[in-house]
Enzyme design. Structure first.
Site, PDB file in Angstrom:
ATOM      1  N   GLU A  93     -15.402   5.733   0.722  1.00 29.58           N
ATOM      2  CA  GLU A  93     -15.870   4.887   1.825  1.00 29.58           C
ATOM      3  C   GLU A  93     -16.845   5.614   2.732  1.00 29.58           C
ATOM      4  OE1 GLU A  93     -14.034   2.140   5.453  1.00 29.58           O
ATOM      5  OE2 GLU A  93     -12.703   3.366   4.213  1.00 29.58           O
ATOM      6  N   GLU A 141       0.817  -1.209   0.000  1.00 31.09           N
ATOM      7  CA  GLU A 141       0.000   0.000   0.000  1.00 31.09           C
ATOM      8  C   GLU A 141       0.850   1.258   0.000  1.00 31.09           C
ATOM      9  OE1 GLU A 141      -4.214   0.819   1.815  1.00 31.09           O
ATOM     10  OE2 GLU A 141      -2.711   0.963   3.406  1.00 31.09           O
ATOM     11  N   HIS A 201      -8.734   2.096  -1.992  1.00 31.26           N
ATOM     12  CA  HIS A 201      -9.946   2.474  -1.272  1.00 31.26           C
ATOM     13  C   HIS A 201     -10.583   3.650  -2.023  1.00 31.26           C
ATOM     14  CE1 HIS A 201      -7.471   0.597   1.930  1.00 31.26           C
ATOM     15  NE2 HIS A 201      -8.627   0.227   2.449  1.00 31.26           N
ATOM     16  N   ASP A 212     -12.554  -7.091   4.706  1.00 27.66           N
ATOM     17  CA  ASP A 212     -11.726  -6.047   5.287  1.00 27.66           C
ATOM     18  C   ASP A 212     -10.949  -6.684   6.445  1.00 27.66           C
ATOM     19  OD1 ASP A 212     -10.559  -3.520   5.644  1.00 27.66           O
ATOM     20  OD2 ASP A 212     -12.445  -2.494   5.320  1.00 27.66           O
ATOM     21  N   SER A 218      -0.125  12.210   1.582  1.00 26.08           N
ATOM     22  CA  SER A 218      -0.778  13.298   0.852  1.00 26.08           C
ATOM     23  C   SER A 218       0.084  14.540   0.717  1.00 26.08           C
ATOM     24  CB  SER A 218      -2.092  13.675   1.548  1.00 26.08           C
ATOM     25  OG  SER A 218      -1.839  14.138   2.872  1.00 26.08           O
TER      26      SER A 218
END
Length: 404
Positions: free
Chosen positions: A210, A142, A207, A309, A146
């Site tokens: 969500e 993963e 993702h 999950d 940001s």
């Protein structure tokens, strides 16, 4: 070579009886027992009990093994409250899940009939456990971050983890890439990672949409995420919107997880690109994110598959439990139609979405199979009964070898 003789076999579109399966790593032939014995006279034979059902092994396409130590540490009911509790308890959760803890989670999946899983790995702490798992593993490294100033360091760490997973050479282990989400990964990182995915033909997931907090932040840089980003990251605006994020995935056969807050334009993009949505109903309920609109997905011809999950937002890693919850959650769907879709979503559809040669009892497919001990002769509502009654799993076969 082996021959297994169950009472019933669940094929893609029907249940058959009076047939056996010859296999090694792959399924060689489905035919009457005597015919197989003539063709493979030295095969090891396994005859199963009355009302035994041979069916494809289950595929859990999205699970976070690293957070398997959670039971009562996290807050449920609201996504932002849960997220703050993850941050507050992150160190304890990670340090509290040893190799034994992760092995236990993987074994729990095995005992519930999961023969393949997609591990979303944030730190590579689960690499050894996944390498040693009996199941097939799509190991999604993963990428998250940001802030542009930290992009090089974050990408370097991601590449190092990806390279470590590539060094695993065992059968049934597939290195892959996960982009965390549009609000948490800078476009610079997304574009670099997707170029790598394209060049190396890696499986890809992310993702997406969500929570309502994500919806508001990406649309208007407002809502519950505003305080979160301003306080923790000194960031007052979203780094991209959902349209920009999805545009990066054009022509990628990506799997988008959750998607409970998607709008029509986003769904049209996902449909146009033949992408897949991963549905995690228990996680969505526990985090207060509502139910996925599978009626609209079906109308738009968007494939959706089911996954558990991780234990940070679930209480067990069991696809039979997940299917049961979904069966009761989606009350606008015809019951038998939905049950059939759910079974496909954790077998043949999940295999196709992950690019794997498994997910069905069919000649040429990998011999990933499980045996359920039914109590009575199956009828046309077998898919409903399989989901409701949690039959005993007496045998698990992965790549032709007994795993349980």
């Amino acid at each position: 070579m082996r021959i297994i003789t169950p009472h019933y076999i669940l094929l893609e579109d029907r249940v058959v009886t009076n047939l056996s399966v010859a296999y090694d790593k792959t399924i060689k032939k489905i035919a009457p027992y005597e015919e197989l014995l003539d063709e493979f006279p030295d095969a090891k034979v396994t005859s199963l009990r009355e009302n035994s059902l041979l069916m494809p092994g289950l595929i859990n396409a999205h699970v976070h093994i690293e957070f398997s130590g959670n039971k009562t540490e996290l807050s449920y009911g609201d996504f932002i409250s849960w997220l703050y509790s993850v941050i507050e308890n992150r160190e304890d959760l990670i340090n509290g899940c040893s190799k034994e803890c992760m092995n236990k989670a993987i074994d729990q999946m095995l005992r519930s009939g999961i023969t393949t899983f997609g591990a979303i790995s944030s730190h590579a702490m689960d690499l050894e456990a996944c390498e040693n798992a009996k199941q097939n593993v799509v190991f999604f490294n993963e990428l998250i971050g940001s802030q542009a100033a930290a992009a090089d360091a974050l990408y370097g760490d991601f590449i190092a983890r990806l390279d470590s997973s590539k060094a695993v050479k065992r059968e049934g282990f597939y290195p892959a890439v996960a982009i965390h989400s549009p609000y948490s990964v800078h476009p610079i990182l997304v574009k670099k990672a997707l170029e790598l995915v394209k060049n190396e033909n890696l499986q890809l997931t992310a993702h997406f949409m969500e929570s309502q907090a994500e919806r508001d932040w990406l649309d208007k840089s407002s809502g519950d995420f505003k305080d979160f980003f301003e306080q923790l990251l000194k960031q007052s605006n979203a780094i991209c919107d959902s349209d920009e994020f999805l545009s990066y995935f054009d022509d990628h056969k990506a799997l988008f997880t959750h998607a409970t807050k998607t709008n029509e334009k986003e769904l049209d993009s996902i449909s146009k690109n033949n992408q897949t949505i991963i549905h995690c109903p228990i996680s969505n309920r526990l985090l207060g994110n509502g139910a996925l609109d599978i009626k609209t997905l079906n109308e738009k011809n968007i494939r959706w598959i089911l996954a558990t999950d991780g234990l940070s937002s679930n209480y067990k890693l069991d696809l039979f439990e997940e299917m049961k919850v979904a069966l009761f959650m989606h009350t606008d769907q015809p019951l038998l139609t939905l049950a059939n879709q759910l079974l496909k979503s954790v077998t043949i559809d999940a295999a196709d979405a992950l690019g794997l040669n498994t997910g069905e009892i069919k000649e040429g497919k990998n011999a990933d199979m499980i045996v359920l001990d039914l109590d009575v002769e199956p009828n046309e509502e077998l898919p409903i009964h399989i989901i409701l009654h949690r039959y005993n799993i007496s045998k698990v076969i992965i790549n032709g070898e007994d795993a349980l």
